[in-house]
Design an enzyme around this catalytic site. Structure first.
Site, short mmCIF file in Angstrom:
data_model
loop_
_atom_site.label_atom_id
_atom_site.label_comp_id
_atom_site.label_asym_id
_atom_site.label_seq_id
_atom_site.Cartn_x
_atom_site.Cartn_y
_atom_site.Cartn_z
N SER A 21 50.67 14.64 51.01
CA SER A 21 51.20 15.77 51.72
C SER A 21 52.20 16.28 50.87
CB SER A 21 51.84 15.12 52.90
OG SER A 21 52.64 15.75 54.00
N ASN A 22 53.10 17.20 51.44
CA ASN A 22 54.16 18.11 50.73
C ASN A 22 55.42 17.82 51.37
OD1 ASN A 22 52.06 19.31 49.23
ND2 ASN A 22 52.84 21.59 50.13
N ALA A 23 56.61 17.81 50.41
CA ALA A 23 57.75 17.58 51.00
C ALA A 23 58.16 18.96 51.66
CB ALA A 23 58.66 17.61 49.64
#
Ligand code: CTP
Ligand code: CA
Length: 208
Positions: A21-23
């Site tokens: 995922s992405n922050a």
């Protein structure tokens, strides 16, 4: 005015428990949703998983993967006047998702990854007379790269974010127009930046 907003991260699963995922806190997109609702606009919010509550007054569409976000946006965009895409979309996904849970092998593993769909580029292709505002976060050559993204995704404007915005309450952004000029520059609390952006869209798209 009916505004589509994408927000938060997307997740791409390797098996049923592990994902890439992405922050992204979702705060920028949720602040845009709140600012637009405060102006009396209808807000359609397509959001990946975040820890903050759905903003009051938005039509909320929670999604998990990039494909979910794409499907929701393709269905909802025709009924909207434009989109502001703040989502931190996961760019790659494992080529295969394994059912259940992969066991450890006792050594290194290699995972083949493929690109996910570009949601904003698809909306750009379908935009007709709708406005399209993208966001960009760049590690190097920020203006050049952001402008290339604007053109590739057929955006009308792109908001160039400062990398320090990740996980922070504040942001410093430049709004870049199709001709490469700086249309605006805003800094401060994400809610203030969101209000400035929404006011700017109201004044410059001929839609309100
Ligand atoms: N975006 C999207 N779908 C993707 C990737 C990005 O809708 N698969 C949108 C983002 O929400 C943002 C804009 O496109 O509005 C730019 O995102 P960014 O990650 O900066 O650009 P990418 O095209 O993914 O390029 P890269 O990450 O390699 O810089
Ligand atoms: Ca990306």
């Amino acid at each position: 005015m009916r505004l589509l907003i994408t927000a938060g991260p997307t997740r791409e699963y390797l098996d049923d428990v592990r994902y890439l995922s992405n922050a992204s806190s979702g705060r920028m997109g949720y602040a845009v949703a709140e600012a637009a609702t405060a102006l009396g606009w209808q807000v359609v919010l397509v959001s990946g998983p975040v820890e903050i509550p759905a903003p009051a007054g938005s039509e909320f569409h929670p999604v998990t993967t990039t494909a979910d976000m794409r499907d929701a946006c393709l269905k909802l965009f025709p009924g909207c006047d434009g989109v502001i895409a703040t989502a931190a979309v996961c760019d790659y996904k494992p080529k295969e998702r394994v059912a259940g849970k992969l066991s450890k092998t006792g050594g290194p593993i290699t995972i083949e990854m493929i690109e996910t769909d570009d949601v904003l580029a698809e909306l750009g292709r379908l935009k007709g007379d709708r406005f399209v505002v993208g966001f960009a976060l760049e590690a190097q050559n920020p203006r050049e790269n952001a402008l290339q993204k604007l053109r590739r995704k057929q955006c009308d404007w792109i908001v160039l974010n400062d990398p320090s915005a990740i996980g922070s309450d504040t942001n410093s952004v430049e709004l870049i127009a199709e001709d490469g000029t700086t249309a605006a520059h805003w800094a401060g609390d994400k809610r203030d930046v969101a209000r400035s952006l929404v006011d700017w869209v109201a004044a410059n798209t001929g839609k309100s």
